[in-house]
Scaffold this motif. Structure first.
Motif, mmCIF file in Angstrom:
data_model
loop_
_atom_site.group_PDB
_atom_site.id
_atom_site.type_symbol
_atom_site.label_atom_id
_atom_site.label_comp_id
_atom_site.label_asym_id
_atom_site.label_seq_id
_atom_site.Cartn_x
_atom_site.Cartn_y
_atom_site.Cartn_z
ATOM 1 N N ARG A 95 91.938 28.669 -69.334
ATOM 2 C CA ARG A 95 91.499 27.335 -69.772
ATOM 3 C C ARG A 95 90.081 27.327 -70.318
ATOM 4 O O ARG A 95 89.724 26.451 -71.087
ATOM 5 N N ARG A 96 89.262 28.278 -69.928
ATOM 6 C CA ARG A 96 87.888 28.289 -70.454
ATOM 7 C C ARG A 96 87.722 29.235 -71.634
ATOM 8 O O ARG A 96 86.648 29.321 -72.203
ATOM 9 N N ILE A 146 82.144 27.227 -61.026
ATOM 10 C CA ILE A 146 81.648 26.847 -62.371
ATOM 11 C C ILE A 146 82.039 25.396 -62.661
ATOM 12 O O ILE A 146 81.257 24.618 -63.221
ATOM 13 N N ASP A 147 83.250 25.021 -62.221
ATOM 14 C CA ASP A 147 83.681 23.632 -62.400
ATOM 15 C C ASP A 147 82.745 22.681 -61.641
ATOM 16 O O ASP A 147 82.459 21.576 -62.113
ATOM 17 N N GLY A 151 92.560 23.506 -57.796
ATOM 18 C CA GLY A 151 92.155 24.902 -58.005
ATOM 19 C C GLY A 151 90.856 25.066 -58.756
ATOM 20 O O GLY A 151 90.641 26.088 -59.414
ATOM 21 N N LEU A 152 89.969 24.080 -58.678
ATOM 22 C CA LEU A 152 88.684 24.213 -59.371
ATOM 23 C C LEU A 152 87.815 25.249 -58.674
ATOM 24 O O LEU A 152 88.024 25.571 -57.507
ATOM 25 N N ASP A 153 86.819 25.775 -59.408
ATOM 26 C CA ASP A 153 85.948 26.804 -58.834
ATOM 27 C C ASP A 153 84.475 26.411 -58.971
ATOM 28 O O ASP A 153 84.154 25.286 -59.375
ATOM 29 N N THR A 161 76.176 22.270 -70.134
ATOM 30 C CA THR A 161 77.145 22.752 -69.144
ATOM 31 C C THR A 161 77.170 24.280 -69.113
ATOM 32 O O THR A 161 76.901 24.931 -70.124
ATOM 33 N N PRO A 162 77.513 24.861 -67.972
ATOM 34 C CA PRO A 162 77.414 26.321 -67.829
ATOM 35 C C PRO A 162 78.465 27.107 -68.604
ATOM 36 O O PRO A 162 78.180 28.183 -69.110
ATOM 37 N N LEU A 203 79.614 23.014 -61.151
ATOM 38 C CA LEU A 203 78.415 22.809 -61.975
ATOM 39 C C LEU A 203 78.701 21.842 -63.129
ATOM 40 O O LEU A 203 77.881 21.000 -63.483
ATOM 41 N N GLU A 204 79.900 21.988 -63.709
ATOM 42 C CA GLU A 204 80.292 21.077 -64.797
ATOM 43 C C GLU A 204 80.342 19.635 -64.284
ATOM 44 O O GLU A 204 79.932 18.700 -64.978
ATOM 45 N N SER A 209 88.785 21.480 -69.350
ATOM 46 C CA SER A 209 89.843 22.116 -70.153
ATOM 47 C C SER A 209 91.107 22.385 -69.341
ATOM 48 O O SER A 209 91.683 23.473 -69.413
ATOM 49 N N LEU A 210 91.529 21.381 -68.567
ATOM 50 C CA LEU A 210 92.760 21.537 -67.773
ATOM 51 C C LEU A 210 93.949 21.180 -68.678
ATOM 52 O O LEU A 210 94.605 20.152 -68.515
#
Lengths: 353, 85
Positions: A52-53, B42-43, B38-40, A108-109, B45-46, B17-18
């Motif tokens: 997705r990224r 990096i998500d 299931g976010l991590d 954003t990162p 931080l977003e 971007s799901l």
């Protein structure tokens, strides 16, 4: 120099090139000066959570790396070396747009992480859990060949290792258009199949990725990389002399070359580098070109390695690649030559195993 | 509040971007991290950037996010109490 064999190779391009059982059988006729790659179903190769990224170049790179490893039977490479002319342009552009639109705040990162040239090498390593040597070369149109040269040097020190080598470049909205403004891309859309007959400046732009596994000879070896050389600049006559010298340095003569794979890109300003060779030392050789199929981008020359391997594997040359009427009696030595805007010339010699 | 929860789901799908996730598939109380969406990290931080940019909430300590981003309901509740825009 220690022996260096291609033990697996995969390519994503503007043509359907991911089916290992076909060799440019169904050709897509592109009609624009800028066109995208023909994508496989990336979900078959990348987990949805990871994908997705990913921008286009990351998807292409991770997928072809996976395919090449699969072909070679190597599960974990001892090094990952990538080459790219422009890196992850799509995410770089989005990141820069965010900087402008948000007055340098709220960045954003994800876009930042994925805007670097070595993103693909990093993502391949992350997916494999590979903590080995990981380097990216950014050397214009010789980026892929520079990566191969690094792999050759590593193999000369340690012959039993397996090295994943790849080249990746993608189209991005703004930077690709800039190349149109500065004349690198043709002003008007054209029938790309007829690119090599073009008499206008500039070329057509596309994108793609090729990964291969280099190592010692195995029962899966597709070709031997005899040597690779890059030359920053030179006149057509100097390049011709360099190619002759390159062939001699491998203990061969021009007569030993069975076919040449050339990077003609329809740019009337620079195709004379190829024309000069085609009408002289290679006039009696089978001449093959590919940029009228896949377009041009900084690592397009990696497609020449894929073509060489496919010829050795199938003993056949699709008619769409041929630009003269000569057919080689055998395919033992295939020479690749490419340049872009008269710079970053690369010469490579592949030999049947 | 229901409107804010729907808005947050749409923003999550777009920002993170799901692509394969529909708004209807995200439950109000589903955990966003781990076994849920299931976010991590990096998500996370977003999401911190999203809070500040869209709702004017600046987290002084990023660790606060762990509790705030537990679910859509918890997030919506926190935003409605602290939003400045």
């Amino acid at each position: 120099m220690s022996d260096c064999f291609i033990n697996g190779i995969a390519s994503i391009s503007a043509q359907p090139t991911t089916d290992p059982d076909t060799f440019l059988e169904d050709i897509i006729s592109h009609k624009e000066a800028i066109f995208r790659s023909h994508d496989p179903n990336y979900k078959e190769y990348i987990k949805p959570a990871a994908m997705r990224r990913m921008s286009k170049s990351v998807k292409m790179g991770v997928t072809t790396a996976s395919m090449a490893l699969n072909n070679s039977g190597v599960e974990m490479p001892d090094a990952i070396i990538t080459g790219t002319g422009m890196g992850c342009k799509q995410d770089s552009e989005k990141f820069l747009e965010n900087i402008l639109n948000n007055d340098e705040q709220f960045l954003t990162p994800t876009l930042f992480i994925q805007s670097t040239h070595n993103t693909v090498g990093g993502q391949v390593a992350l997916g494999l859990g590979c903590k080995a040597y990981n380097v990216t070369y950014v050397q214009g149109a010789a980026s892929f060949e520079t990566s191969v040269m690094d792999a050759q040097l590593m193999l000369s020190e340690e012959s039993e290792i397996n090295i994943l080598v790849g080249g990746i470049d993608e189209i991005a909205k703004n930077s690709t258009l800039l190349h149109k403004l500065d004349g690198q891309i043709k002003e008007d859309d054209i029938d790309v199949i007829k690119l090599l007959d073009s008499d206008t400046p500039g070329t057509v732009a596309s994108e793609g990725a090729t990964f291969m596994v280099l190592g010692a000879e195995t029962d899966k070896s597709l070709a031997k990389v005899i040597n690779v050389e890059t030359i920053s600049e030179g006149t057509p006559l100097e390049i011709k002399a360099s190619i002759e010298k390159f062939i001699l340095n491998q203990g061969l003569s021009v007569e030993d070359i069975d076919a040449v794979v050339l990077g003609n890109n329809g740019d009337v300003g620079y195709d004379n580098y190829y024309n000069n060779l085609q009408s002289s030392i290679f006039s009696d050789k089978e001449q093959l070109c590919y940029k009228h199929l896949i377009g041009d981008f900084h690592v397009a020359s990696s497609f020449g390695f894929w073509i060489g391997c496919k010829i050795f594997e199938t003993n056949q040359v699709p008619a769409i690649l041929k630009v003269n009427d000569i057919s080689a009696k055998k395919y033992n030595n295939i020479l690749l030559y490419n340049q872009y805007l008269g710079k970053n010339h690369s010469i490579a010699l592949l030999q049947r195993c | 509040m229901a409107e804010l929860r729907e808005e947050l789901k749409e923003k999550l799908i777009e920002q993170l971007s799901l692509e394969d996730v529909e708004v209807s598939e995200i439950g109000d109380n589903d955990p966003l991290f781990g076994d849920g969406l299931g976010l991590d990290s990096i998500d996370a931080l977003e999401l911190i950037v999203l809070l500040e940019k869209d709702y004017g909430i600046k987290l002084k300590d990023p660790k606060e996010g762990k509790a705030i981003f537990e679910s859509i309901s918890v997030m919506a509740d926190y935003i409605s109490k602290h939003r400045t825009k």
